[in-house]
Design an enzyme around this catalytic site. Structure first.
Site, PDB file in Angstrom:
ATOM      1  N   ASP A  69       0.808  -1.217   0.000  1.00 34.94           N
ATOM      2  CA  ASP A  69       0.000   0.000   0.000  1.00 34.94           C
ATOM      3  C   ASP A  69       0.841   1.267   0.000  1.00 34.94           C
ATOM      4  O   ASP A  69       0.630   2.185   0.809  1.00 34.94           O
ATOM      5  CB  ASP A  69      -0.936   0.023   1.218  1.00 34.94           C
ATOM      6  CG  ASP A  69      -1.772  -1.234   1.359  1.00 34.94           C
ATOM      7  OD1 ASP A  69      -2.075  -1.849   0.337  1.00 34.94           O
ATOM      8  OD2 ASP A  69      -2.117  -1.583   2.499  1.00 34.94           O
ATOM      9  N   GLU A 245     -11.089   1.297  -4.344  1.00 33.65           N
ATOM     10  CA  GLU A 245     -10.456   1.707  -3.084  1.00 33.65           C
ATOM     11  C   GLU A 245      -9.159   2.452  -3.362  1.00 33.65           C
ATOM     12  O   GLU A 245      -8.782   2.667  -4.517  1.00 33.65           O
ATOM     13  CB  GLU A 245     -10.191   0.487  -2.194  1.00 33.65           C
ATOM     14  CG  GLU A 245      -9.318  -0.564  -2.833  1.00 33.65           C
ATOM     15  CD  GLU A 245      -9.271  -1.861  -2.046  1.00 33.65           C
ATOM     16  OE1 GLU A 245      -9.833  -1.926  -0.937  1.00 33.65           O
ATOM     17  OE2 GLU A 245      -8.664  -2.827  -2.545  1.00 33.65           O
TER      18      GLU A 245
END
Length: 581
Positions: A69, A245
Protein backbone atom coordinates in the site's frame (compact mmCIF):
# COMPACT_ATOMS: atom_id res chain seq x y z
CA UNK A 1 9.04 27.25 55.07
CA UNK A 2 7.91 27.62 51.45
CA UNK A 3 11.50 27.16 50.29
CA UNK A 4 11.81 23.96 52.35
CA UNK A 5 8.56 22.62 50.90
CA UNK A 6 9.75 23.45 47.41
CA UNK A 7 13.04 21.60 47.95
CA UNK A 8 11.16 18.61 49.36
CA UNK A 9 8.72 18.72 46.45
CA UNK A 10 11.54 18.81 43.89
CA UNK A 11 13.35 15.99 45.67
CA UNK A 12 10.16 13.92 45.68
CA UNK A 13 9.66 14.52 41.95
CA UNK A 14 13.27 13.57 41.25
CA UNK A 15 12.93 10.45 43.41
CA UNK A 16 9.69 9.41 41.73
CA UNK A 17 11.23 10.04 38.32
CA UNK A 18 14.31 8.02 39.24
CA UNK A 19 12.35 5.13 40.73
CA UNK A 20 9.91 5.27 37.82
CA UNK A 21 12.74 4.88 35.34
CA UNK A 22 14.23 2.09 37.39
CA UNK A 23 10.88 0.30 37.65
CA UNK A 24 10.53 0.44 33.87
CA UNK A 25 14.02 -0.93 33.47
CA UNK A 26 13.40 -3.66 36.01
CA UNK A 27 10.14 -4.49 34.31
CA UNK A 28 12.00 -5.00 31.06
CA UNK A 29 14.89 -6.88 32.59
CA UNK A 30 14.59 -10.53 33.55
CA UNK A 31 16.86 -12.83 35.49
CA UNK A 32 17.36 -15.05 32.48
CA UNK A 33 17.40 -13.13 29.18
CA UNK A 34 18.13 -14.80 25.86
CA UNK A 35 21.36 -13.52 24.30
CA UNK A 36 21.54 -13.30 20.50
CA UNK A 37 25.08 -12.48 19.45
CA UNK A 38 24.35 -12.00 15.75
CA UNK A 39 21.79 -12.44 13.00
CA UNK A 40 22.41 -12.91 9.30
CA UNK A 41 19.81 -12.67 6.53
CA UNK A 42 20.91 -13.76 3.05
CA UNK A 43 18.67 -13.55 -0.05
CA UNK A 44 19.47 -15.65 -3.10
CA UNK A 45 16.66 -15.48 -5.66
CA UNK A 46 17.30 -16.95 -9.09
CA UNK A 47 15.69 -14.01 -10.90
CA UNK A 48 18.50 -11.68 -9.79
CA UNK A 49 21.10 -14.17 -11.04
CA UNK A 50 19.32 -14.41 -14.39
CA UNK A 51 18.94 -10.62 -14.67
CA UNK A 52 22.13 -9.00 -13.34
CA UNK A 53 22.14 -5.22 -13.35
CA UNK A 54 23.86 -3.43 -16.17
CA UNK A 55 25.00 0.18 -16.03
CA UNK A 56 22.04 2.53 -15.75
CA UNK A 57 19.62 -0.04 -14.31
CA UNK A 58 17.91 -0.71 -10.97
CA UNK A 59 15.62 -3.38 -9.57
CA UNK A 60 11.95 -3.28 -8.79
CA UNK A 61 10.49 -4.01 -6.24
CA UNK A 62 12.30 -1.16 -4.51
CA UNK A 63 11.07 -2.40 -1.11
CA UNK A 64 11.19 -6.19 -0.88
CA UNK A 65 9.08 -8.01 1.69
CA UNK A 66 5.88 -6.94 3.41
CA UNK A 67 5.75 -3.24 2.51
CA UNK A 68 2.31 -2.91 0.86
CA UNK A 69 0.00 0.00 0.00
CA UNK A 70 2.68 2.57 -0.87
CA UNK A 71 1.93 6.28 -1.02
CA UNK A 72 4.40 8.96 -2.02
CA UNK A 73 4.89 12.73 -2.00
CA UNK A 74 7.54 15.27 -2.92
CA UNK A 75 8.96 18.54 -1.63
CA UNK A 76 11.65 19.90 -3.91
CA UNK A 77 14.05 17.04 -4.54
CA UNK A 78 13.02 15.17 -1.37
CA UNK A 79 10.68 12.20 -1.80
CA UNK A 80 8.88 10.55 1.10
CA UNK A 81 7.07 7.23 0.87
CA UNK A 82 4.92 5.39 3.42
CA UNK A 83 3.48 1.88 3.57
CA UNK A 84 1.09 -0.22 5.63
CA UNK A 85 2.31 -1.90 8.81
CA UNK A 86 -0.82 -3.46 10.37
CA UNK A 87 -0.04 -4.56 13.97
CA UNK A 88 3.71 -4.16 13.53
CA UNK A 89 5.35 -1.40 15.53
CA UNK A 90 6.21 1.37 14.91
CA UNK A 91 3.25 2.06 12.64
CA UNK A 92 3.46 3.27 9.03
CA UNK A 93 7.09 2.84 7.93
CA UNK A 94 8.43 5.89 6.12
CA UNK A 95 11.31 6.20 3.65
CA UNK A 96 13.25 9.06 2.07
CA UNK A 97 14.91 9.40 -1.32
CA UNK A 98 16.43 12.09 -3.50
CA UNK A 99 15.95 10.19 -6.76
CA UNK A 100 13.31 7.39 -6.39
CA UNK A 101 16.04 4.74 -6.60
CA UNK A 102 18.12 5.05 -3.43
CA UNK A 103 16.02 4.95 -0.25
CA UNK A 104 16.78 5.36 3.44
CA UNK A 105 14.58 4.04 6.25
CA UNK A 106 13.30 6.74 8.64
CA UNK A 107 11.49 4.34 10.97
CA UNK A 108 7.76 4.69 11.58
CA UNK A 109 5.42 7.68 11.54
CA UNK A 110 3.34 6.34 14.45
CA UNK A 111 6.17 5.65 16.88
CA UNK A 112 4.59 6.76 20.17
CA UNK A 113 3.08 3.75 21.94
CA UNK A 114 0.96 6.07 24.08
CA UNK A 115 -0.80 7.34 20.96
CA UNK A 116 -0.83 4.27 18.72
CA UNK A 117 -0.99 0.99 20.59
CA UNK A 118 -2.05 -2.10 18.60
CA UNK A 119 -1.57 -4.33 21.65
CA UNK A 120 -4.80 -6.30 21.27
CA UNK A 121 -5.26 -6.61 17.51
CA UNK A 122 -4.66 -9.45 15.09
CA UNK A 123 -1.58 -8.98 12.98
CA UNK A 124 -3.59 -7.86 9.92
CA UNK A 125 -5.46 -5.15 11.83
CA UNK A 126 -3.63 -2.23 13.45
CA UNK A 127 -3.12 0.38 10.73
CA UNK A 128 -3.08 0.26 6.95
CA UNK A 129 -3.41 2.04 3.59
CA UNK A 130 -1.79 5.40 4.44
CA UNK A 131 -1.62 8.49 2.30
CA UNK A 132 1.09 11.15 2.46
CA UNK A 133 0.86 14.63 0.95
CA UNK A 134 3.00 17.76 1.07
CA UNK A 135 1.02 21.00 1.29
CA UNK A 136 3.11 23.87 -0.16
CA UNK A 137 0.65 26.48 1.13
CA UNK A 138 1.70 25.93 4.75
CA UNK A 139 4.93 23.96 4.18
CA UNK A 140 3.51 20.93 6.01
CA UNK A 141 3.44 17.18 5.40
CA UNK A 142 0.24 15.25 6.15
CA UNK A 143 0.01 11.50 6.74
CA UNK A 144 -3.55 10.17 6.82
CA UNK A 145 -4.49 6.58 7.60
CA UNK A 146 -7.10 4.23 9.04
CA UNK A 147 -6.20 2.75 12.44
CA UNK A 148 -8.10 -0.32 13.62
CA UNK A 149 -7.03 -0.03 17.22
CA UNK A 150 -7.76 2.07 20.28
CA UNK A 151 -10.92 3.54 18.78
CA UNK A 152 -8.83 5.79 16.54
CA UNK A 153 -10.48 5.22 13.16
CA UNK A 154 -9.31 7.64 10.49
CA UNK A 155 -6.52 9.91 11.73
CA UNK A 156 -4.13 12.49 10.38
CA UNK A 157 -0.70 13.53 11.62
CA UNK A 158 1.44 16.46 10.50
CA UNK A 159 5.12 17.35 10.25
CA UNK A 160 7.26 20.21 9.03
CA UNK A 161 10.13 17.77 8.53
CA UNK A 162 9.47 13.99 8.36
CA UNK A 163 13.10 13.36 9.32
CA UNK A 164 12.45 14.99 12.68
CA UNK A 165 9.21 13.20 13.58
CA UNK A 166 5.47 13.79 13.51
CA UNK A 167 2.80 15.37 15.66
CA UNK A 168 0.07 13.60 17.58
CA UNK A 169 -2.78 11.85 15.74
CA UNK A 170 -5.84 13.98 15.05
CA UNK A 171 -9.03 11.92 14.94
CA UNK A 172 -11.23 12.64 11.90
CA UNK A 173 -15.00 12.33 11.91
CA UNK A 174 -15.76 10.02 9.01
CA UNK A 175 -15.89 6.29 8.37
CA UNK A 176 -14.57 4.09 5.60
CA UNK A 177 -10.93 3.25 4.85
CA UNK A 178 -8.00 4.17 2.58
CA UNK A 179 -8.10 7.96 2.97
CA UNK A 180 -5.82 10.38 1.17
CA UNK A 181 -5.67 14.17 1.24
CA UNK A 182 -5.25 16.64 -1.63
CA UNK A 183 -4.53 20.38 -1.58
CA UNK A 184 -5.68 22.46 -4.53
CA UNK A 185 -3.91 25.46 -6.03
CA UNK A 186 -6.14 27.79 -4.01
CA UNK A 187 -5.11 26.11 -0.74
CA UNK A 188 -8.37 24.24 -0.20
CA UNK A 189 -8.14 20.70 1.11
CA UNK A 190 -10.09 17.60 0.12
CA UNK A 191 -10.14 14.06 1.48
CA UNK A 192 -11.11 11.07 -0.64
CA UNK A 193 -11.64 7.56 0.73
CA UNK A 194 -13.29 4.19 0.22
CA UNK A 195 -16.68 3.66 1.88
CA UNK A 196 -19.77 1.50 1.76
CA UNK A 197 -22.69 2.59 -0.45
CA UNK A 198 -25.49 4.48 1.20
CA UNK A 199 -27.65 2.27 3.39
CA UNK A 200 -29.95 0.07 1.34
CA UNK A 201 -28.12 0.79 -1.93
CA UNK A 202 -25.53 -2.01 -1.92
CA UNK A 203 -26.05 -3.88 -5.18
CA UNK A 204 -23.64 -6.82 -4.81
CA UNK A 205 -20.84 -8.21 -2.64
CA UNK A 206 -17.78 -6.00 -3.06
CA UNK A 207 -19.81 -2.95 -4.13
CA UNK A 208 -17.99 0.08 -2.70
CA UNK A 209 -17.87 3.79 -3.40
CA UNK A 210 -15.33 6.60 -3.34
CA UNK A 211 -16.41 9.50 -1.17
CA UNK A 212 -15.04 13.03 -0.91
CA UNK A 213 -15.06 15.59 1.93
CA UNK A 214 -13.93 19.18 2.02
CA UNK A 215 -11.18 19.64 4.60
CA UNK A 216 -10.84 22.54 7.04
CA UNK A 217 -7.08 23.16 6.85
CA UNK A 218 -7.07 25.66 9.73
CA UNK A 219 -8.83 23.36 12.19
CA UNK A 220 -7.82 19.96 10.78
CA UNK A 221 -11.24 18.42 10.37
CA UNK A 222 -13.63 17.47 7.61
CA UNK A 223 -16.39 19.99 7.04
CA UNK A 224 -19.74 18.47 8.08
CA UNK A 225 -22.24 18.05 5.28
CA UNK A 226 -19.70 18.28 2.45
CA UNK A 227 -19.41 14.52 1.87
CA UNK A 228 -20.25 13.37 -1.62
CA UNK A 229 -20.00 10.07 -3.52
CA UNK A 230 -17.81 10.74 -6.56
CA UNK A 231 -17.45 7.15 -7.84
CA UNK A 232 -20.10 4.48 -7.39
CA UNK A 233 -18.90 0.89 -7.80
CA UNK A 234 -16.01 1.58 -10.15
CA UNK A 235 -15.33 2.20 -13.81
CA UNK A 236 -18.55 0.54 -15.03
CA UNK A 237 -21.05 -0.43 -12.35
CA UNK A 238 -23.06 -2.51 -14.84
CA UNK A 239 -20.16 -4.99 -14.78
CA UNK A 240 -20.27 -5.19 -10.96
CA UNK A 241 -16.69 -4.08 -10.28
CA UNK A 242 -15.45 -4.93 -6.80
CA UNK A 243 -13.48 -3.04 -4.17
CA UNK A 244 -12.92 0.36 -5.67
CA UNK A 245 -10.46 1.71 -3.08
CA UNK A 246 -7.15 3.48 -2.35
CA UNK A 247 -8.12 6.74 -4.09
CA UNK A 248 -5.65 9.54 -4.81
CA UNK A 249 -6.51 12.93 -6.29
CA UNK A 250 -4.16 14.93 -8.56
CA UNK A 251 -4.29 18.10 -10.61
CA UNK A 252 -2.51 18.53 -13.94
CA UNK A 253 -2.96 21.14 -16.64
CA UNK A 254 -6.11 22.46 -14.99
CA UNK A 255 -7.86 19.07 -14.80
CA UNK A 256 -8.45 16.80 -11.80
CA UNK A 257 -7.57 13.12 -11.87
CA UNK A 258 -8.81 10.47 -9.47
CA UNK A 259 -6.79 7.25 -9.45
CA UNK A 260 -8.06 4.17 -7.60
CA UNK A 261 -7.42 0.48 -7.17
CA UNK A 262 -10.16 -1.82 -8.46
CA UNK A 263 -10.69 -5.57 -8.28
CA UNK A 264 -9.48 -6.26 -4.74
CA UNK A 265 -6.00 -7.28 -3.63
CA UNK A 266 -5.56 -10.56 -5.50
CA UNK A 267 -5.57 -11.90 -9.01
CA UNK A 268 -8.02 -9.31 -10.38
CA UNK A 269 -6.26 -6.28 -8.87
CA UNK A 270 -5.79 -3.25 -11.11
CA UNK A 271 -5.39 0.51 -11.18
CA UNK A 272 -7.93 2.77 -12.89
CA UNK A 273 -8.14 6.51 -13.59
CA UNK A 274 -10.91 9.12 -13.84
CA UNK A 275 -10.91 12.77 -14.96
CA UNK A 276 -12.96 15.84 -14.06
CA UNK A 277 -13.03 19.62 -14.40
CA UNK A 278 -13.73 19.93 -10.66
CA UNK A 279 -12.34 18.23 -7.55
CA UNK A 280 -15.95 17.37 -6.71
CA UNK A 281 -16.61 15.65 -10.01
CA UNK A 282 -18.27 14.31 -12.00
CA UNK A 283 -15.35 11.98 -12.69
CA UNK A 284 -15.31 10.32 -16.09
CA UNK A 285 -13.35 7.05 -16.42
CA UNK A 286 -10.60 6.82 -18.98
CA UNK A 287 -11.59 4.82 -22.07
CA UNK A 288 -8.42 2.74 -21.74
CA UNK A 289 -8.84 1.51 -18.14
CA UNK A 290 -7.13 -0.25 -16.45
CA UNK A 291 -3.85 1.64 -16.63
CA UNK A 292 -1.98 -1.02 -14.62
CA UNK A 293 -2.72 -4.72 -14.06
CA UNK A 294 -1.19 -8.19 -14.33
CA UNK A 295 -4.47 -10.11 -14.41
CA UNK A 296 -4.55 -11.09 -18.08
CA UNK A 297 -1.44 -13.27 -18.26
CA UNK A 298 -0.74 -16.99 -17.89
CA UNK A 299 -0.42 -18.34 -14.38
CA UNK A 300 2.76 -20.27 -15.19
CA UNK A 301 4.79 -17.41 -16.67
CA UNK A 302 8.44 -17.12 -15.59
CA UNK A 303 9.37 -14.69 -12.82
CA UNK A 304 5.72 -13.96 -12.28
CA UNK A 305 4.68 -10.69 -10.68
CA UNK A 306 0.98 -10.50 -9.83
CA UNK A 307 -1.74 -8.54 -7.97
CA UNK A 308 -0.46 -5.16 -9.21
CA UNK A 309 -2.45 -2.14 -8.01
CA UNK A 310 -2.98 0.25 -5.08
CA UNK A 311 -0.77 2.92 -6.63
CA UNK A 312 0.27 6.54 -6.17
CA UNK A 313 1.88 8.98 -8.60
CA UNK A 314 4.65 11.53 -8.23
CA UNK A 315 6.61 13.76 -10.56
CA UNK A 316 10.15 12.41 -10.59
CA UNK A 317 13.53 13.77 -11.64
CA UNK A 318 13.57 15.75 -14.87
CA UNK A 319 9.79 16.12 -14.89
CA UNK A 320 9.16 12.42 -15.59
CA UNK A 321 6.25 10.85 -13.68
CA UNK A 322 6.55 7.60 -11.73
CA UNK A 323 4.08 5.40 -9.94
CA UNK A 324 4.63 3.26 -6.86
CA UNK A 325 2.30 0.31 -6.30
CA UNK A 326 1.97 -3.03 -4.58
CA UNK A 327 2.42 -6.39 -6.25
CA UNK A 328 3.51 -9.90 -5.27
CA UNK A 329 6.14 -12.37 -6.46
CA UNK A 330 4.59 -15.82 -5.92
CA UNK A 331 6.70 -18.93 -5.47
CA UNK A 332 6.40 -22.12 -7.51
CA UNK A 333 3.25 -23.10 -5.61
CA UNK A 334 1.74 -19.66 -6.36
CA UNK A 335 2.09 -18.65 -2.70
CA UNK A 336 3.06 -15.20 -1.50
CA UNK A 337 5.25 -15.68 1.55
CA UNK A 338 7.12 -12.44 0.90
CA UNK A 339 3.82 -10.59 1.08
CA UNK A 340 2.82 -7.58 -0.97
CA UNK A 341 5.84 -5.49 -1.90
CA UNK A 342 6.46 -1.96 -3.19
CA UNK A 343 7.21 -1.71 -6.92
CA UNK A 344 7.82 1.29 -9.15
CA UNK A 345 7.30 2.06 -12.85
CA UNK A 346 7.69 5.14 -15.02
CA UNK A 347 4.40 6.69 -16.07
CA UNK A 348 3.59 8.23 -19.45
CA UNK A 349 1.42 11.28 -18.88
CA UNK A 350 1.87 12.89 -22.26
CA UNK A 351 -1.77 12.29 -23.20
CA UNK A 352 -5.06 12.98 -21.47
CA UNK A 353 -4.56 10.18 -18.94
CA UNK A 354 -1.50 8.70 -17.22
CA UNK A 355 -0.52 5.15 -18.15
CA UNK A 356 2.05 2.97 -16.38
CA UNK A 357 4.80 2.23 -18.91
CA UNK A 358 4.89 -1.54 -19.49
CA UNK A 359 2.31 -1.91 -16.74
CA UNK A 360 -0.04 -3.85 -19.03
CA UNK A 361 2.50 -6.51 -20.00
CA UNK A 362 4.26 -9.01 -17.68
CA UNK A 363 6.39 -6.95 -15.32
CA UNK A 364 10.17 -7.18 -15.61
CA UNK A 365 12.61 -7.10 -12.65
CA UNK A 366 14.78 -4.26 -14.03
CA UNK A 367 14.18 -0.64 -15.01
CA UNK A 368 16.22 2.13 -16.56
CA UNK A 369 17.57 4.62 -14.05
CA UNK A 370 16.20 8.15 -14.10
CA UNK A 371 18.62 10.34 -16.02
CA UNK A 372 21.58 11.50 -13.95
CA UNK A 373 20.92 9.09 -11.05
CA UNK A 374 23.53 6.64 -9.72
CA UNK A 375 22.46 3.31 -8.20
CA UNK A 376 23.73 3.26 -4.60
CA UNK A 377 21.34 0.70 -3.16
CA UNK A 378 22.95 -1.26 -0.33
CA UNK A 379 25.65 1.39 0.15
CA UNK A 380 26.10 4.30 2.56
CA UNK A 381 22.93 3.58 4.50
CA UNK A 382 20.68 3.09 1.47
CA UNK A 383 18.40 0.06 1.61
CA UNK A 384 19.52 -2.91 -0.51
CA UNK A 385 17.47 -4.74 -3.09
CA UNK A 386 18.06 -7.66 -5.43
CA UNK A 387 20.12 -10.39 -3.75
CA UNK A 388 21.99 -9.22 -0.67
CA UNK A 389 23.32 -10.28 2.72
CA UNK A 390 22.45 -8.29 5.82
CA UNK A 391 24.57 -8.98 8.90
CA UNK A 392 23.64 -7.63 12.33
CA UNK A 393 26.04 -7.99 15.26
CA UNK A 394 23.89 -5.84 17.56
CA UNK A 395 26.88 -3.67 18.45
CA UNK A 396 25.39 -0.32 17.42
CA UNK A 397 23.70 1.88 20.00
CA UNK A 398 20.85 2.39 17.53
CA UNK A 399 19.25 -0.78 16.20
CA UNK A 400 18.40 -0.73 12.51
CA UNK A 401 14.80 0.24 11.73
CA UNK A 402 14.34 -2.99 9.78
CA UNK A 403 13.96 -4.75 13.13
CA UNK A 404 10.41 -4.28 14.41
CA UNK A 405 8.06 -5.27 17.21
CA UNK A 406 4.63 -6.85 17.01
CA UNK A 407 1.77 -5.17 18.89
CA UNK A 408 4.29 -3.22 20.93
CA UNK A 409 7.60 -1.43 20.84
CA UNK A 410 10.81 -3.43 20.66
CA UNK A 411 12.39 -1.28 23.37
CA UNK A 412 10.12 -2.95 25.94
CA UNK A 413 12.04 -6.22 25.73
CA UNK A 414 15.42 -5.71 24.07
CA UNK A 415 18.71 -4.46 25.46
CA UNK A 416 21.97 -4.11 23.58
CA UNK A 417 25.04 -5.18 25.52
CA UNK A 418 28.73 -5.59 24.75
CA UNK A 419 28.03 -9.28 24.13
CA UNK A 420 25.05 -8.86 21.83
CA UNK A 421 21.30 -8.40 22.01
CA UNK A 422 19.38 -9.52 25.08
CA UNK A 423 15.69 -10.32 24.78
CA UNK A 424 13.96 -10.17 28.14
CA UNK A 425 11.05 -12.55 27.71
CA UNK A 426 7.40 -11.76 28.31
CA UNK A 427 5.01 -14.43 29.48
CA UNK A 428 3.21 -13.96 26.17
CA UNK A 429 3.21 -16.93 23.81
CA UNK A 430 3.63 -16.29 20.09
CA UNK A 431 0.08 -17.62 19.56
CA UNK A 432 -1.51 -14.92 21.73
CA UNK A 433 -2.95 -11.64 20.46
CA UNK A 434 -0.72 -9.59 22.74
CA UNK A 435 2.66 -7.86 22.47
CA UNK A 436 5.32 -10.54 22.09
CA UNK A 437 8.98 -10.42 23.06
CA UNK A 438 10.03 -11.10 19.49
CA UNK A 439 12.28 -8.99 17.30
CA UNK A 440 11.14 -9.37 13.68
CA UNK A 441 12.73 -9.01 10.26
CA UNK A 442 10.68 -9.30 7.06
CA UNK A 443 11.24 -12.19 4.65
CA UNK A 444 12.39 -10.46 1.46
CA UNK A 445 13.22 -13.31 -0.91
CA UNK A 446 11.71 -16.60 -2.00
CA UNK A 447 15.10 -18.22 -1.45
CA UNK A 448 16.85 -17.14 1.72
CA UNK A 449 18.61 -18.13 4.95
CA UNK A 450 18.08 -16.47 8.30
CA UNK A 451 20.47 -17.51 11.06
CA UNK A 452 21.41 -16.45 14.55
CA UNK A 453 23.69 -17.49 17.39
CA UNK A 454 21.86 -18.04 20.67
CA UNK A 455 23.37 -18.22 24.15
CA UNK A 456 20.59 -19.32 26.49
CA UNK A 457 19.81 -21.87 29.18
CA UNK A 458 16.12 -22.27 30.05
CA UNK A 459 15.35 -22.54 33.75
CA UNK A 460 11.97 -24.24 33.44
CA UNK A 461 9.55 -25.77 30.96
CA UNK A 462 7.91 -22.36 30.61
CA UNK A 463 11.12 -20.91 29.18
CA UNK A 464 11.91 -21.00 25.46
CA UNK A 465 14.13 -18.98 23.16
CA UNK A 466 14.90 -19.35 19.49
CA UNK A 467 13.52 -18.23 16.15
CA UNK A 468 10.11 -18.10 14.53
CA UNK A 469 8.73 -17.89 11.00
CA UNK A 470 5.37 -16.19 11.35
CA UNK A 471 2.56 -15.09 9.09
CA UNK A 472 0.13 -14.53 11.93
CA UNK A 473 -0.64 -15.69 15.45
CA UNK A 474 -2.31 -18.84 14.11
CA UNK A 475 0.09 -19.61 11.26
CA UNK A 476 3.72 -19.97 12.28
CA UNK A 477 6.68 -22.19 13.11
CA UNK A 478 8.57 -22.01 16.41
CA UNK A 479 12.14 -23.37 16.55
CA UNK A 480 13.80 -23.02 19.92
CA UNK A 481 15.39 -24.32 23.08
CA UNK A 482 13.37 -25.34 26.13
CA UNK A 483 13.56 -27.69 29.10
CA UNK A 484 11.85 -30.91 30.16
CA UNK A 485 12.66 -32.34 33.59
CA UNK A 486 16.44 -31.95 33.85
CA UNK A 487 17.16 -32.12 30.12
CA UNK A 488 17.35 -29.44 27.46
CA UNK A 489 15.62 -29.86 24.11
CA UNK A 490 15.51 -28.21 20.75
CA UNK A 491 11.92 -28.25 19.50
CA UNK A 492 10.14 -27.45 16.24
CA UNK A 493 6.45 -26.67 16.49
CA UNK A 494 3.92 -25.87 13.76
CA UNK A 495 0.91 -23.77 14.68
CA UNK A 496 -1.99 -23.48 12.27
CA UNK A 497 -5.61 -22.56 12.08
CA UNK A 498 -7.84 -25.30 10.61
CA UNK A 499 -10.02 -22.40 9.51
CA UNK A 500 -10.18 -18.72 10.36
CA UNK A 501 -12.52 -19.24 13.28
CA UNK A 502 -11.24 -22.49 14.74
CA UNK A 503 -8.83 -23.15 17.55
CA UNK A 504 -5.13 -23.10 16.72
CA UNK A 505 -3.76 -26.60 16.18
CA UNK A 506 -0.25 -26.99 17.58
CA UNK A 507 1.92 -29.89 16.47
CA UNK A 508 5.44 -30.71 17.64
CA UNK A 509 7.09 -31.78 14.38
CA UNK A 510 10.42 -32.79 15.91
CA UNK A 511 12.55 -32.44 19.02
CA UNK A 512 15.97 -33.55 20.18
CA UNK A 513 18.01 -33.41 23.36
CA UNK A 514 20.75 -30.87 23.18
CA UNK A 515 23.88 -29.85 25.06
CA UNK A 516 23.88 -26.14 25.90
CA UNK A 517 27.42 -25.81 27.19
CA UNK A 518 28.19 -23.66 24.16
CA UNK A 519 26.04 -21.23 22.16
CA UNK A 520 23.84 -22.83 19.51
CA UNK A 521 23.30 -21.65 15.95
CA UNK A 522 19.77 -21.74 14.57
CA UNK A 523 18.88 -21.35 10.92
CA UNK A 524 15.71 -21.01 8.86
CA UNK A 525 16.15 -21.72 5.15
CA UNK A 526 13.69 -21.53 2.28
CA UNK A 527 13.76 -22.41 -1.38
CA UNK A 528 10.39 -21.29 -2.66
CA UNK A 529 7.72 -23.22 -0.80
CA UNK A 530 10.25 -25.58 0.84
CA UNK A 531 11.38 -24.54 4.33
CA UNK A 532 13.95 -26.16 6.58
CA UNK A 533 14.96 -25.58 10.21
CA UNK A 534 18.49 -26.58 11.19
CA UNK A 535 20.97 -26.11 14.02
CA UNK A 536 24.66 -26.33 14.78
CA UNK A 537 26.43 -26.94 18.07
CA UNK A 538 29.94 -26.56 16.67
CA UNK A 539 29.32 -23.39 14.67
CA UNK A 540 29.85 -24.94 11.24
CA UNK A 541 28.00 -28.23 10.72
CA UNK A 542 24.22 -27.89 10.56
CA UNK A 543 21.68 -30.63 11.19
CA UNK A 544 18.10 -30.46 10.00
CA UNK A 545 15.31 -30.89 12.53
CA UNK A 546 12.00 -31.94 11.03
CA UNK A 547 13.21 -32.24 7.45
CA UNK A 548 11.85 -30.26 4.49
CA UNK A 549 8.48 -28.66 5.16
CA UNK A 550 5.90 -26.79 3.13
CA UNK A 551 5.77 -23.09 3.87
CA UNK A 552 2.09 -22.95 2.94
CA UNK A 553 0.93 -21.58 6.30
CA UNK A 554 3.27 -18.61 5.82
CA UNK A 555 1.36 -17.48 2.72
CA UNK A 556 -1.66 -15.19 2.55
CA UNK A 557 -3.67 -17.63 0.43
CA UNK A 558 -3.53 -20.22 3.23
CA UNK A 559 -3.17 -18.10 6.38
CA UNK A 560 -5.45 -15.26 5.29
CA UNK A 561 -4.86 -11.64 6.19
CA UNK A 562 -2.63 -9.07 4.52
CA UNK A 563 0.92 -9.59 5.79
CA UNK A 564 3.97 -11.50 4.59
CA UNK A 565 6.22 -13.84 6.54
CA UNK A 566 8.17 -12.35 9.44
CA UNK A 567 11.35 -13.96 10.76
CA UNK A 568 11.86 -13.40 14.45
CA UNK A 569 14.24 -13.73 17.38
CA UNK A 570 11.91 -15.01 20.09
CA UNK A 571 11.96 -15.55 23.83
CA UNK A 572 9.08 -16.33 26.17
CA UNK A 573 8.28 -17.33 29.74
CA UNK A 574 4.94 -18.64 28.50
CA UNK A 575 6.09 -21.69 26.57
CA UNK A 576 3.71 -24.64 26.26
CA UNK A 577 5.66 -26.76 23.78
CA UNK A 578 6.38 -30.20 25.24
CA UNK A 579 9.27 -32.06 23.58
CA UNK A 580 8.20 -35.25 21.83
CA UNK A 581 10.94 -37.37 23.43
Amino acid sequence: MKKTRLICFCFTLAFLSFTGLNSQTLKKKSKNPALFTNAVYQGNDQVYKDFPLEAGEFYTPILQGCYPDPAITRKGDDYYMVCSSFAMFPGVPIFHSKDLVNWTDLGGVLDNIEEFNPHDTGISAGVYAPGITYNPHNDTFYMIVTAFTGGLGNIIVKSKDPKQGWGSPIKLDFGGIDPSIFFDDDGKGYIVHNDAPDRGKELYNGHRVIKMWEYDVENDKVIPGTDKIIVDGGVDITKKPIWIEAPHLYKKDGSYYLMCAEGGTGGWHSEVIFKSDSPKGPFIPAPSNPILTQRYFGKDRNNKVDWAGHADLVEGPNGKYYGVFLAVRPNEENRVNTGRETFILPVDWSGDYPVFENGLIPLEPKLEMPKGVENKTGQNGFLPNGNFTYTENFTSDKLDYRWIGLRGQREDFIETTKNGLEIHPFETNIKEVKPTSTLFYRQQHRTFTFSTTLDYTPKSEKDLAGVVALQNEGSNFVFGVTKKDKDFYLVLEKNRWPNRRGQIISEVLASTKIDLKNPIKLKISANGDKYEFSYSTDGTTFKSLGGTLSGDILSTDVAGGFTGCLLGLYATNGNNIVPAE
